[in-house]
Design a protein around this motif. Structure first.
Motif, PDB file in Angstrom:
ATOM      1  N   LYS A  51      68.758  -5.509   0.669  1.00  0.00           N
ATOM      2  CA  LYS A  51      70.079  -4.875   0.563  1.00  0.00           C
ATOM      3  C   LYS A  51      71.198  -5.675   1.219  1.00  0.00           C
ATOM      4  O   LYS A  51      72.322  -5.201   1.329  1.00  0.00           O
ATOM      5  CB  LYS A  51      70.019  -3.473   1.183  1.00  0.00           C
ATOM      6  CG  LYS A  51      69.244  -2.488   0.308  1.00  0.00           C
ATOM      7  CD  LYS A  51      69.236  -1.109   0.910  1.00  0.00           C
ATOM      8  CE  LYS A  51      68.265  -0.194   0.155  1.00  0.00           C
ATOM      9  NZ  LYS A  51      67.903   0.973   0.950  1.00  0.00           N
ATOM     10  N   ALA A  52      70.880  -6.877   1.715  1.00  0.00           N
ATOM     11  CA  ALA A  52      71.907  -7.669   2.404  1.00  0.00           C
ATOM     12  C   ALA A  52      72.975  -8.134   1.419  1.00  0.00           C
ATOM     13  O   ALA A  52      72.661  -8.623   0.332  1.00  0.00           O
ATOM     14  CB  ALA A  52      71.260  -8.870   3.083  1.00  0.00           C
ATOM     15  N   GLU A  53      74.262  -7.971   1.787  1.00  0.00           N
ATOM     16  CA  GLU A  53      75.349  -8.428   0.921  1.00  0.00           C
ATOM     17  C   GLU A  53      75.309  -9.966   0.813  1.00  0.00           C
ATOM     18  O   GLU A  53      74.867 -10.629   1.751  1.00  0.00           O
ATOM     19  CB  GLU A  53      76.706  -8.032   1.527  1.00  0.00           C
ATOM     20  CG  GLU A  53      76.870  -6.543   1.721  1.00  0.00           C
ATOM     21  CD  GLU A  53      77.904  -6.232   2.801  1.00  0.00           C
ATOM     22  OE1 GLU A  53      78.740  -7.112   3.086  1.00  0.00           O
ATOM     23  OE2 GLU A  53      77.827  -5.135   3.371  1.00  0.00           O
ATOM     24  N   PRO A  54      75.845 -10.491  -0.310  1.00  0.00           N
ATOM     25  CA  PRO A  54      75.824 -11.955  -0.485  1.00  0.00           C
ATOM     26  C   PRO A  54      76.507 -12.697   0.671  1.00  0.00           C
ATOM     27  O   PRO A  54      76.035 -13.742   1.114  1.00  0.00           O
ATOM     28  CB  PRO A  54      76.578 -12.169  -1.801  1.00  0.00           C
ATOM     29  CG  PRO A  54      76.455 -10.860  -2.517  1.00  0.00           C
ATOM     30  CD  PRO A  54      76.385  -9.793  -1.474  1.00  0.00           C
ATOM     31  N   SER A  55      77.606 -12.123   1.196  1.00  0.00           N
ATOM     32  CA  SER A  55      78.338 -12.806   2.279  1.00  0.00           C
ATOM     33  C   SER A  55      77.491 -12.907   3.548  1.00  0.00           C
ATOM     34  O   SER A  55      77.676 -13.807   4.368  1.00  0.00           O
ATOM     35  CB  SER A  55      79.640 -12.059   2.590  1.00  0.00           C
ATOM     36  OG  SER A  55      79.343 -10.802   3.166  1.00  0.00           O
ATOM     37  N   ILE A  56      76.582 -11.965   3.707  1.00  0.00           N
ATOM     38  CA  ILE A  56      75.669 -12.002   4.857  1.00  0.00           C
ATOM     39  C   ILE A  56      74.498 -12.936   4.530  1.00  0.00           C
ATOM     40  O   ILE A  56      74.137 -13.802   5.319  1.00  0.00           O
ATOM     41  CB  ILE A  56      75.124 -10.576   5.160  1.00  0.00           C
ATOM     42  CG1 ILE A  56      76.241  -9.610   5.560  1.00  0.00           C
ATOM     43  CG2 ILE A  56      73.999 -10.614   6.202  1.00  0.00           C
ATOM     44  CD1 ILE A  56      76.799  -9.821   6.940  1.00  0.00           C
ATOM     45  N   ARG A  57      73.970 -12.747   3.315  1.00  0.00           N
ATOM     46  CA  ARG A  57      72.768 -13.481   2.911  1.00  0.00           C
ATOM     47  C   ARG A  57      72.961 -14.996   2.957  1.00  0.00           C
ATOM     48  O   ARG A  57      72.060 -15.743   3.300  1.00  0.00           O
ATOM     49  CB  ARG A  57      72.347 -13.025   1.502  1.00  0.00           C
ATOM     50  CG  ARG A  57      71.041 -13.582   0.980  1.00  0.00           C
ATOM     51  CD  ARG A  57      69.860 -13.145   1.836  1.00  0.00           C
ATOM     52  NE  ARG A  57      68.615 -13.810   1.429  1.00  0.00           N
ATOM     53  CZ  ARG A  57      68.282 -15.044   1.795  1.00  0.00           C
ATOM     54  NH1 ARG A  57      69.097 -15.752   2.557  1.00  0.00           N
ATOM     55  NH2 ARG A  57      67.121 -15.559   1.421  1.00  0.00           N
ATOM     56  N   GLN A  58      74.226 -15.413   2.650  1.00  0.00           N
ATOM     57  CA  GLN A  58      74.457 -16.863   2.615  1.00  0.00           C
ATOM     58  C   GLN A  58      74.511 -17.486   4.010  1.00  0.00           C
ATOM     59  O   GLN A  58      74.492 -18.712   4.159  1.00  0.00           O
ATOM     60  CB  GLN A  58      75.742 -17.190   1.837  1.00  0.00           C
ATOM     61  CG  GLN A  58      77.015 -16.770   2.570  1.00  0.00           C
ATOM     62  CD  GLN A  58      78.248 -16.907   1.677  1.00  0.00           C
ATOM     63  OE1 GLN A  58      78.150 -16.990   0.456  1.00  0.00           O
ATOM     64  NE2 GLN A  58      79.412 -16.922   2.283  1.00  0.00           N
ATOM     65  N   ARG A  59      74.539 -16.630   5.025  1.00  0.00           N
ATOM     66  CA  ARG A  59      74.511 -17.173   6.397  1.00  0.00           C
ATOM     67  C   ARG A  59      73.097 -17.143   6.983  1.00  0.00           C
ATOM     68  O   ARG A  59      72.898 -17.318   8.163  1.00  0.00           O
ATOM     69  CB  ARG A  59      75.483 -16.391   7.281  1.00  0.00           C
ATOM     70  CG  ARG A  59      76.951 -16.729   7.002  1.00  0.00           C
ATOM     71  CD  ARG A  59      77.893 -16.091   7.991  1.00  0.00           C
ATOM     72  NE  ARG A  59      78.191 -14.706   7.661  1.00  0.00           N
ATOM     73  CZ  ARG A  59      78.261 -13.729   8.545  1.00  0.00           C
ATOM     74  NH1 ARG A  59      77.994 -13.964   9.819  1.00  0.00           N
ATOM     75  NH2 ARG A  59      78.559 -12.509   8.155  1.00  0.00           N
TER      76      ARG A  59
END
Lengths: 342, 342
Positions: A51-59
């Protein structure tokens, strides 16, 4: 805040990715400049990233490994035979400059042994120490070390811990000439075992350390001193005993306030206040101990940490990375050791 | 209750006769069969006896001496040079059969050394241990030893402490096969220093001791085990740390409940309940540690004990005298040691 990267051994601790990954996601939400390298079993990690948002996932970067250091691994065994373990790979990220700090909730002895070999100690320091900051009656933080990285310590090691503790308190709290004490069974000069007595003599001869003598267990939380030094056996038991008695008190108070309708009603009306006090005293609130004396940052979380406690440890690792703590300690240490050796 | 006589070193502790004599008078009021021998400076003692009723006064004998063991006297020095001290004369009363127990709030090391020489240890026991009974979450008492009589202990000494603790718990609490644990930095077999590891191995080979393994500091107050064994350095710091954190908690709770008129009012209404919980947790409530493994009864009061805390220690000494504790321990010990040696 400039970008910083933490390497996390997500497999360590009693709960593994179930606690460490959600806590990391929380930290990534709170701190947009934070990047993480999650080291552990990828399929297990992925379960908590769906469920992690893309902006979080990319970090988030993931280093997959299935090997772990178990709680019953002897340090030497872990060092020699767990070369692909999540703990070791996380520490390697710091060694290789890919992360500014690493964090593990795993086996303390193994964490100490692997960190020492991979990151090396600072000049003049033989053994790293595990240190944590405790609350005190007068609200001033108190540094206690060693908390369990070294179960037996000679007087010279205790002496080095005292210097590191003093430098840490100066560096982090900007405190001038912090008061340093040795934990002992009495305050009189004759008290204690050989190690403590000889460490006391070494400290008395160190002009740059504000050594104030022995301190007893009942004075740890008084806030009368800034740094308290003991071996890892005593420090570990001291810290855990404090947690045990805090839980006992909370338990008894809760029981005491749920008997009788009048008391129950009144207690309910002031529950937020009581809870806020109890929360302050909750050991989880102070989770995270630092392995100092190394050329890199290694933070140890309590094995039983829940999500919010693990988050505290992440924040501690971030804070130390921003302050470039090993560099700060190294510079001050150099001047103190020069002064002692001359 | 049959008549019994206690010998009291009234000069020991932070406050001397000012606390010890009024507490003794209180005990004499409460227990009509109690007789006491007060050992110390007679003029100072008399100051606190002026208002004692004749029925009380006639149960008091005074042994006058001006010599005291100071808190900074080394044990060996006290043993050789304080032959007329209030501490030594009180112990002599027990040795000579004139008192069934003695009590001091003075120098622990000296009390241990003089008691050991004057009263001798029980067969099979090399060193006496200081033991106390702590509260726990599930209300069952927990025996912790050693509390500071032996700052360094080899594995054999820890092993003997475990046996004594087990026998004590059996004898006093009538508990069958009490659970005995060694205090350590982790529960895994690999954890801890050499002494603890070797003591664990000795205990595993002792069929009559219900040895359950290592226990960590946070588990001391859980009530999961009955007897916890450690060296005197660790035990003393553990006990005093518990006192320190209890005071910190009480302090924070008091502060938290005096801010804001509504909270203050509600807190006032339930103050008796909060106070009763805090009182239960007050270390003074548990004052009095016993030096076990001797052929006579010696109780150590906290040096900072106030009148009510000192009274608790008197009651402990009385209870042990009524139970003829050394005899009980000796009998059980004999059977266990025979079993181990065969």
């Amino acid at each position: 805040m400039t970008n910083l990267t933490l390497a996390l051994d997500v497999m360590g601790g009693d709960f593994g990715p179930r606690v460490t990954v959600p806590a990391t996601l929380q930290a990534l939400h709170l701190y947009p400049s934070l990047h993480v390298v999650l080291v552990g079993n990828q399929p297990e990690i992925d379960l908590f990233l769906t469920k992690a948002e893309p902006s979080i996932r990319q970090r988030i970067e993931i280093i997959h490994t299935t090997e772990v250091v178990s709680m019953s691994d002897r340090p030497v065994h872990a060092l020699r035979n767990r070369k692909q373990s999540s703990m070791r790979l996380a520490i390697e990220q710091v060694r290789d400059g890919k992360a500014q700090a690493c964090l593990s909730a795993g086996n303390t002895g193994a964490l100490m042994a692997i960190s020492k070999v991979l990151l090396k100690t600072l000049p003049g320091i033989d053994r790293p120490a595990l240190v944590s900051c405790l609350p005190s009656v007068n609200k001033a933080p108190v540094y206690l070390l060693d908390l369990g990285a070294n179960v037996s310590c000679c007087s010279e090691t205790l002496f080095q811990f005292a210097i590191m503790g003093s430098v840490l308190c100066e560096a982090v709290d900007k405190k001038h000439s912090p008061k340093v004490a040795l934990l002992n069974v009495g305050i009189e000069e004759i008290k204690g075992n050989d190690q403590v007595q000889q460490a006391g003599q070494l400290l008395q001869q160190s002009p740059q350390i504000n050594y104030v003598g022995f301190i007893e267990g009942n004075d740890i939380y008084s806030g009368n001193v800034d740094v308290i030094v003991c071996d890892g056996f005593v420090g570990n038991i001291t810290l855990k005993t404090s947690e045990g008695i805090a839980k006992l008190l909370v338990n008894q108070l809760e029981q005491g306030l749920t008997q009788g309708w009048f008391v129950r009603l009144m207690a309910k009306l002031i529950a937020p206040r009581i809870n806020s006090v109890l929360k302050q005293m909750n050991p989880d609130h102070y989770n995270g101990a630092s392995l100092i004396g190394l050329r890199g940052i290694v933070v140890k979380s309590h094995g039983s940490a829940d999500q919010s406690a693990y988050l505290q440890a992440i924040i501690l690792a971030m804070t130390e990375a921003q302050r470039r703590l090993p560099k700060m300690i190294e510079e001050r240490l150099e001047s103190i050791l020069l002064d002692i050796n001359n």
